[in-house]
Design an enzyme around this catalytic site. Structure first.
Site, PDB file in Angstrom:
ATOM      1  N   CYS A 116       0.835  -1.199   0.000  1.00  0.00           N
ATOM      2  CA  CYS A 116       0.000   0.000   0.000  1.00  0.00           C
ATOM      3  C   CYS A 116       0.871   1.251   0.000  1.00  0.00           C
ATOM      4  CB  CYS A 116      -0.928  -0.017   1.213  1.00  0.00           C
ATOM      5  SG  CYS A 116      -2.135   1.322   1.213  1.00  0.00           S
ATOM      6  N   CYS A 117       1.918   1.279   0.854  1.00  0.00           N
ATOM      7  CA  CYS A 117       2.827   2.433   0.877  1.00  0.00           C
ATOM      8  C   CYS A 117       3.575   2.552  -0.448  1.00  0.00           C
ATOM      9  CB  CYS A 117       3.823   2.314   2.025  1.00  0.00           C
ATOM     10  SG  CYS A 117       3.166   2.766   3.653  1.00  0.00           S
ATOM     11  N   CYS A 199      -1.039   8.435   7.386  1.00  0.00           N
ATOM     12  CA  CYS A 199      -2.376   8.190   6.847  1.00  0.00           C
ATOM     13  C   CYS A 199      -3.344   7.854   7.985  1.00  0.00           C
ATOM     14  CB  CYS A 199      -2.345   7.024   5.868  1.00  0.00           C
ATOM     15  SG  CYS A 199      -1.437   7.361   4.349  1.00  0.00           S
ATOM     16  N   CYS A 202      -3.629   4.215   9.397  1.00  0.00           N
ATOM     17  CA  CYS A 202      -2.408   3.647   9.978  1.00  0.00           C
ATOM     18  C   CYS A 202      -1.807   4.521  11.072  1.00  0.00           C
ATOM     19  CB  CYS A 202      -1.372   3.417   8.884  1.00  0.00           C
ATOM     20  SG  CYS A 202      -1.929   2.309   7.578  1.00  0.00           S
ATOM     21  N   CYS A 225       7.639   4.470   5.846  1.00  0.00           N
ATOM     22  CA  CYS A 225       6.668   4.357   4.759  1.00  0.00           C
ATOM     23  C   CYS A 225       7.309   3.886   3.470  1.00  0.00           C
ATOM     24  CB  CYS A 225       5.974   5.686   4.532  1.00  0.00           C
ATOM     25  SG  CYS A 225       7.074   7.011   4.040  1.00  0.00           S
TER      26      CYS A 225
HETATM   27 FE1  SF4 Z   1      -1.401   2.734   2.910  1.00  0.00          FE
HETATM   28 FE2  SF4 Z   1      -1.187   2.997   5.552  1.00  0.00          FE
HETATM   29 FE3  SF4 Z   1       0.968   3.263   3.948  1.00  0.00          FE
HETATM   30 FE4  SF4 Z   1      -0.952   5.128   3.984  1.00  0.00          FE
HETATM   31  S1  SF4 Z   1       0.450   4.568   5.688  1.00  0.00           S
HETATM   32  S2  SF4 Z   1       0.034   4.324   2.188  1.00  0.00           S
HETATM   33  S3  SF4 Z   1      -2.821   3.851   4.231  1.00  0.00           S
HETATM   34  S4  SF4 Z   1      -0.245   1.388   4.347  1.00  0.00           S
END
Ligand code: SF4
Length: 243
Positions: A116-117, A199, A202, A225
């Site tokens: 996701c990051c 985010c 998270c 991240c």
């Molecule tokens: Fe995704 Fe969480 Fe990374 Fe944001 S901090 S990009 S929501 S995994």
């Protein structure tokens, strides 16, 4: 003439062994060439953004909007940029097609935070940094064991770009003192128990006595991240390493 990054890094380290962060940053921006600042507009960001605004209000400031930020962060970004007179803030977002293909429901963070990051932060930033010789980060040694040896200026492994880290040796107390001295607006979530803000899915509140970054990816080993690359691959760190 192409930038001789290793020589310039050595010169900056030599010339600024005793300089203030402002003095270092002013000279580095003048000497490096095509440079952008990357800011999360998080809890500490106003310090470096204020310094940049004093040097060059037109300097590109890249703000990564993962589309999963707190609404307070999005509002703070606009308010702080206006307060400081920053004229070239560029909002960077994930690629829409990639989002549709790899995270159509917006729930990838629940199963795979690394991917996701990568999708929402690392890839958009890497695209945005194409064409720049250097970027300015707000990283500080005290934030994590993985940053304990951080220099004010360094080569970004694998990309040939220079990273400028003017606040590398700053403490949390210095950050607070600078914010006070310049009466800079605070991120509204800091007063509500979020000393480190990423985010929304998270980031959780931090309790008294906890590490300020304990609320980031709480309950997992993840601490970074992944926007800091090694050989074009995001750098990872285990939470235990940052204790
Ligand atoms: Fe995704 Fe969480 Fe990374 Fe944001 S901090 S990009 S929501 S995994």
């Amino acid at each position: 003439m192409p930038l001789d990054a290793p020589s310039l890094i050595a010169e900056l380290l030599r010339d600024h062994a005793e300089s203030t962060a402002q003095g270092f940053l002013t000279d580095a921006i003048a000497r490096v060439g095509r440079v952008a600042m990357v800011s999360s507009f998080g809890a500490d960001s106003a310090v470096l953004l204020h310094m940049v605004a004093q040097i060059d209000r037109d300097l590109p400031v890249l703000f990564i909007d993962t589309l999963a930020l707190f609404p307070e962060t999005v509002a703070y970004q606009k308010d702080l940029a206006a307060h400081l007179g920053l004229s070239n803030v560029q909002t960077i977002t994930p690629d829409r097609t990639a989002l549709f293909e790899r995270d159509p429901e917006g729930l990838l963070y629940q199963s795979d935070t690394e991917s996701c990051c990568q999708l929402r932060k690392a890839e958009p930033l890497e695209r945005a940094l194409q064409g720049y010789d250097a970027w300015i980060t707000g990283r500080k040694r005290h934030q994590a064991a993985t940053r304990a040896d951080l220099d004010r200026v360094e080569m970004e492994p694998g990309t040939g770009r220079i990273r400028l880290n003017p606040l590398a040796d700053w403490t949390a107390a210095q950050i607070g003192a600078y914010l006070d001295a310049h009466d800079l607006p605070r991120h509204p979530l800091v007063a509500r128990g979020y000393p480190s803000i990423g985010c929304q899915p998270c980031t959780s509140r931090v309790l008294s006595g906890e590490d300020p970054r304990a609320g980031r990816w709480r309950g997992t080993e993840k601490t970074e991240c992944g926007i800091h690359f090694i050989g074009g691959v995001p750098q990872r760190a285990r939470k235990a390493d940052a204790a």
